[in-house]
Scaffold this active site. Sequence first.
Site, PDB file in Angstrom:
ATOM      1  CB  CYS A  29      11.237   4.054   1.005  1.00 50.22           C
ATOM      2  SG  CYS A  29      10.288   4.885   2.302  1.00 50.22           S
TER       3      CYS A  29
ATOM      4  N   GLY B   4      -1.301   0.938  -2.754  1.00 51.69           N
ATOM      5  CA  GLY B   4      -0.725   0.640  -4.057  1.00 51.69           C
ATOM      6  C   GLY B   4      -0.231  -0.782  -4.176  1.00 51.69           C
ATOM      7  CE  LYS B   5       5.655  -1.235  -1.653  1.00 48.41           C
ATOM      8  NZ  LYS B   5       5.415   0.214  -1.605  1.00 48.41           N
TER       9      LYS B   5
ATOM     10  CB  CYS C 295       2.907  -1.663   6.877  1.00 45.82           C
ATOM     11  SG  CYS C 295       3.628  -2.643   8.217  1.00 45.82           S
ATOM     12  CB  ALA C 296      -1.843  -2.292   3.245  1.00 49.05           C
TER      13      ALA C 296
END
Length: 511
Positions: free
Chosen positions: A233, A116-117, A111-112
């Site tokens: 989050c 950033g990750k 789930c990109a």
Amino acid sequence: MAVQLPSAFLERMEKLLGDEYPAFLDSYDAPHFAGVRANLLKINQAEFEQMVPFPVRPIPWCSTGYYTEEGLKPGKHPYYHAGLYYIQEPSAMAPVEALGIQPGDRVLDLCAAPGGKSTQIAGKLQGTGILVTNDISAERTKALAKNIELYGVRNAVVLNETPDRIAKAFSHFFNRILIDAPCSGEGMFRKDADMARQWEKHSVEKCEAMQKDILKSAAELLAPGGTIVYSTCTFAPEENEGMIAAFISRHPEFSIVPIPEEWGISKGRPEWLKQAGVSEKDQEYTAEAACETSNCGRLWPHLIEGEGHFVAVLRHNGDAAEMEVMDAHIPASEKMNISQHRRPAGDKLSRRKKNGPPERSEPTEQELLGSWNSFAASNLKLKSEGEPIMFGGNVYLSPLTKDRLNGLKTVRPGWYVGTVKNGRFTPGHPLAAALRPEEALRTLSLSSEDGEAVRYLKGETLAISADRIQRIEGAEPKGYVLVCIDGYSAGWGKWLDGMLKNEYPAGWRWT
């Protein structure tokens, strides 16, 4: 309090946090924390710390992450446009660190977007292994692809697929999987007031259903002995401890790996499941599984310098040696028609007018490959970087074969190196962004301090004398030049008779 928090959210957090609640509530009036992360694909850590043009201090859970001063605008510096650092909220750096990536790993970021990750993962892979980065939203994959390109990632494939379809194509293929799951977003209320206003629309129940399906697919994608990191989050125990307890109850071959104590991150709160009314029967978890979720990690805005996050490290207990060495091919019986493969964004397909010839013809694969090889031989000192894939008039170097991607909605099948126009190869901007200066025949370094770099980033033509073009012995200054900022690649220019024609893409320019 600047943020208007939903009353139902406050009532639940007061019940769960007890004595901690006043400190938690006070955090909404405290300063926010911003951060940047050095891009190790383009700059090493010692160089970054020496060159960074603003004050920084280290983030405990991310060795390449740094706090910056609130209100600072690191995106307004040429180094940002050269891809030397990524601007990222500090807590968001923890999930990738927990994944334990090593060079050579096969990694899936499920789930990109916005990426950033994924860029953090790529920095740890150091150009080795495979990174498949995916998002289910076609619109959000535009930002994902751009970040992959800006930060010089060579070994990534960008997909726009559902997790279950990826699982059919890559069964038990990856040894590291990141799930930064869609969630109710409670941990971002301090940073984004709109998320607090939209909270009731993003119901916990709706998020739970998506998270359960994503975890199911991830188990099918993971190789024996591999690791999944699940993160959100949000603070809701239903989406965190409850989701993980249910997963390891269904999958006893998994166990939860504790978060390193030196990170200063709080433990999971399994006792909250019953307090929040999440019963073992409803979530289908065992008491033992619930207890194990204390090994998960929670980042709290009143306890650390960052926003709210939850992180769970799920280790498959199988022997990694059991995993077969998988080549990039799949059996012919499993291949789908190439017409299902979505062409990468920006490709222009041939269109046939009614009762007329095509508006333009596509070059053959042989012509594309020949043009690329000719350009590379004349302008680059590049070793083999994957399999050339010719697609829609463009050339990519892919860590996977074309067969592996058949039938999947593919935004970028690999490192985009260029296209053929009017019989000539035109190098792509992502090629320049990922090159090291020593890999180009001609380079030009512009200073970040005298305004020349900003003029280039704005798309201006520059007057450049021939003696400023650094080139290998015997090469003429005329031709494509890798333009660098203080020695770090930024884009292409084309030099002729004292003038550098600017090849920096219009959509990327400094504004």
